[in-house]
Design a protein around this motif. Structure first.
Motif, PDB file in Angstrom:
ATOM      1  N   THR A 158     -17.537 -38.354   0.563  1.00 19.64           N
ATOM      2  CA  THR A 158     -18.107 -37.000   0.521  1.00 19.64           C
ATOM      3  C   THR A 158     -19.406 -36.973  -0.287  1.00 19.64           C
ATOM      4  N   LYS A 159     -20.208 -35.947  -0.029  1.00 17.68           N
ATOM      5  CA  LYS A 159     -21.448 -35.795  -0.791  1.00 17.68           C
ATOM      6  C   LYS A 159     -21.159 -35.338  -2.213  1.00 17.68           C
ATOM      7  N   SER A 160     -20.167 -34.439  -2.323  1.00 15.33           N
ATOM      8  CA  SER A 160     -19.841 -33.894  -3.645  1.00 15.33           C
ATOM      9  C   SER A 160     -18.334 -33.633  -3.704  1.00 15.33           C
ATOM     10  N   HIS A 187       4.645 -36.311   2.369  1.00 15.50           N
ATOM     11  CA  HIS A 187       3.715 -35.880   1.329  1.00 15.50           C
ATOM     12  C   HIS A 187       2.336 -36.193   1.874  1.00 15.50           C
ATOM     13  N   CYS A 188       1.478 -35.185   1.972  1.00 16.33           N
ATOM     14  CA  CYS A 188       0.165 -35.377   2.600  1.00 16.33           C
ATOM     15  C   CYS A 188      -0.947 -35.140   1.588  1.00 16.33           C
ATOM     16  N   SER A 189      -1.901 -36.057   1.526  1.00 16.58           N
ATOM     17  CA  SER A 189      -3.019 -35.833   0.611  1.00 16.58           C
ATOM     18  C   SER A 189      -4.283 -36.511   1.120  1.00 16.58           C
ATOM     19  N   PHE A 190      -5.412 -35.982   0.652  1.00 16.06           N
ATOM     20  CA  PHE A 190      -6.709 -36.624   0.849  1.00 16.06           C
ATOM     21  C   PHE A 190      -7.049 -37.383  -0.423  1.00 16.06           C
ATOM     22  N   LEU A 191      -7.631 -38.565  -0.253  1.00 12.22           N
ATOM     23  CA  LEU A 191      -8.221 -39.255  -1.393  1.00 12.22           C
ATOM     24  C   LEU A 191      -9.718 -39.276  -1.119  1.00 12.22           C
ATOM     25  N   THR A 192     -10.448 -38.434  -1.864  1.00  8.52           N
ATOM     26  CA  THR A 192     -11.887 -38.290  -1.617  1.00  8.52           C
ATOM     27  C   THR A 192     -12.671 -39.075  -2.669  1.00  8.52           C
ATOM     28  N   VAL A 193     -13.850 -39.536  -2.256  1.00  2.00           N
ATOM     29  CA  VAL A 193     -14.731 -40.245  -3.205  1.00  2.00           C
ATOM     30  C   VAL A 193     -16.164 -39.794  -2.941  1.00  2.00           C
ATOM     31  N   THR A 194     -16.871 -39.498  -4.015  1.00  2.13           N
ATOM     32  CA  THR A 194     -18.245 -39.006  -3.858  1.00  2.13           C
ATOM     33  C   THR A 194     -19.228 -40.175  -3.707  1.00  2.13           C
ATOM     34  N   LYS A 195     -20.272 -39.922  -2.936  1.00  2.00           N
ATOM     35  CA  LYS A 195     -21.316 -40.925  -2.714  1.00  2.00           C
ATOM     36  C   LYS A 195     -22.283 -40.852  -3.894  1.00  2.00           C
ATOM     37  N   ALA A 196     -21.977 -41.624  -4.939  1.00  2.00           N
ATOM     38  CA  ALA A 196     -22.778 -41.568  -6.168  1.00  2.00           C
ATOM     39  C   ALA A 196     -22.657 -42.896  -6.903  1.00  2.00           C
ATOM     40  N   LYS A 197     -23.588 -43.159  -7.828  1.00  2.00           N
ATOM     41  CA  LYS A 197     -23.533 -44.413  -8.588  1.00  2.00           C
ATOM     42  C   LYS A 197     -22.250 -44.512  -9.388  1.00  2.00           C
TER      43      LYS A 197
END
Ligand code: SF4
Length: 254
Positions: A158-160, A187-197
């Protein structure tokens, strides 16, 4: 398979974003004029994270991936059609960002003491509503606990950081996978990660509910009616800048 033979979460989302782009892609079958950098980066990160969990599923020790940046670079170089970078994007920086995102995702203690890996890119398919074609989807990570209860995880680059509204916007995907999985408890979940250093990881749970399923059914019903009746209005806007049909679309605002 043609557009009318099966649906997927991404197909429904494309129709909702711009029915005209859906028409170009799935009805006309037109080739996209470029591959978006976000698509290549997201796909490469998924592959690498999938490899990490594949090792765990096979009972092997997790390893660092010093070659992750090179792997992502090869994905950029081999993309067909060629990748279109954003105005402020640079291939090598994106490769390094992607490698950092993979490290952040694999460092996150997703399994804990509760879960073990049951599947990666697990195919789920079947009907959701009677009048529409069946759905096809791939669960990024399927987990199982000691009691046989299943956990579904979808990775997102993700962007943010996601707000509650963004989670709400995306939750239908996990409601869909939960329904197609046809398991008694998940059990349902998203694991999100931001596009950043310094990428930020969030694990966001989607609670299953009858209301959520009904909302998904209604949304899919409306989308399918639109597709079946040949309703494909253009929806110009910020999305045109990422659209591979901007060169042929008379409505493009890119
Ligand atoms: S260029 Fe814009 S309006 Fe045209 S198909 Fe693409 S997203 Fe839709």
């Amino acid at each position: 398979m043609g557009a009318c033979e099966y649906l997927s979460w991404s197909r429904v989302q494309l129709y909702l974003r711009c029915p005209r782009a859906f028409w170009y892609r799935y009805i006309e079958g037109a080739p996209s004029s470029f591959t978006s950098s976000a698509l290549v980066l997201g796909s490469a990160v998924h592959d690498l994270v999938g490899e990490h969990f594949g090792k765990l599923m096979a009972g092997e020790a997790a390893e660092e991936m010093p070659w992750a940046s090179d792997f992502i670079g090869a994905c950029f170089d081999e993309a067909d059609p060629a990748v279109k970078l954003g105005a402020k994007e640079d291939r090598d920086s994106l490769c390094d960002l992607g490698a950092a995102m993979v490290t952040a995702l694999t460092d996150h203690d997703l399994l804990g003491d509760t879960w073990s890996v049951a599947g990666i890119e697990e195919l789920v398919e079947g009907p959701l509503i009677d009048e529409a074609p069946p759905f096809v989807g791939y669960i990024d990570l399927l987990m199982v606990d000691d009691t046989g209860q299943l956990g579904v995880v979808d990775f997102k680059t993700t962007k943010s950081r996601w707000s509650n509204a963004t989670l709400r916007e995306n939750s239908g995907q996990l409601v869909l996978y939960d329904a197609l999985l046809d398991a008694t408890t998940t059990h349902c979940s998203f694991l999100t990660v931001t596009k950043a250093k310094a990428p930020k990881v969030q694990q966001l749970t989607v609670e299953g509910s009858e209301q959520g399923r009904e909302q998904l059914h209604e949304q899919v019903r409306h989308v399918w009616r639109g597709i079946e009746s040949g309703t494909f209005p253009a929806h110009p806007g910020w999305g045109c800048g990422y659209c591979g049909y901007q060169d042929r679309c008379p409505h493009s605002s890119a």
